[in-house]
Design an enzyme around this catalytic site. Sequence first.
Site, PDB file in Angstrom:
ATOM      1  N   ASP A 172     -15.180  -3.235  -0.898  1.00  0.00           N
ATOM      2  CA  ASP A 172     -14.757  -3.003   0.484  1.00  0.00           C
ATOM      3  C   ASP A 172     -16.000  -2.742   1.313  1.00  0.00           C
ATOM      4  O   ASP A 172     -16.798  -1.856   0.983  1.00  0.00           O
ATOM      5  CB  ASP A 172     -13.812  -1.799   0.552  1.00  0.00           C
ATOM      6  N   ASP A 188       0.858  -1.185   0.000  1.00  0.00           N
ATOM      7  CA  ASP A 188       0.000   0.000   0.000  1.00  0.00           C
ATOM      8  C   ASP A 188       0.892   1.231   0.000  1.00  0.00           C
ATOM      9  O   ASP A 188       1.793   1.348   0.843  1.00  0.00           O
ATOM     10  CB  ASP A 188      -0.899   0.020   1.238  1.00  0.00           C
TER      11      ASP A 188
END
Length: 236
Positions: A127, A8
């Site tokens: 998500d 990330d």
Amino acid sequence: MEIFPAIDLKEGQAVRLSKGLMQSAKIYSSEPSELAKRFEDYGAKWLHVVDLDGAFAGEAINFKTIEKIVKATNLKVQVGGGIRDEERIKRYLDLGVSRVILGSVALRDPEFTAKMAGIYRVVVGIDAKDGYVAVQGWGEVSNIKAVDLAKKFADVGVEAVICTDINKDGMLGGVNVDFSLQIARSSKLETIASGGVSDINDILALKATKEIAGVIVGKAYYEGRLDLKDAFKQVG
């Protein structure tokens, strides 16, 4: 089942968040491309890369860093974070990225997402917080159920769906196997579980279902709870 080591990116550095909160970012490497090389040495075939700044801004903030990662290894790379138009999809694929992840735009414009999946290699990222889809870098929760969104992409050419339980993400508290199975069964798509992996047992629990195609691993590795080299051997 495939293991996807995760990188990330925030301001060009590899970080991990807790529950998707940017203020919780912990830096693990200032050279993400070196991390990618290490994952390749461990036995990875795929790499999962997210432009966190891009997810919030809606544009490719960490493009140069991602370019460096792609060129550093022979890994197949899937990239997400702020990819909301065809131009950006093409830009990443032209760079050598294997496939792109569409998240927020999948909720806001499922027709566009389906069209792109018919042309390019697309993964849908779903998500969810308490079962409902979150967008804009997880800062906004919709009234759409994750399983309902997944169903929309069952037959449009989407390569896979990544399902993340936000409440679990970065918390090292165990993966939500039931949520992953709900997505897999409702969409009939290859499903990649994400969020909460704490050790090898979580990975083996997902593999044991025989219904989950992959798992994304981040903080468990970075915090020394998971021997990735061993994990690749065990999963095969």
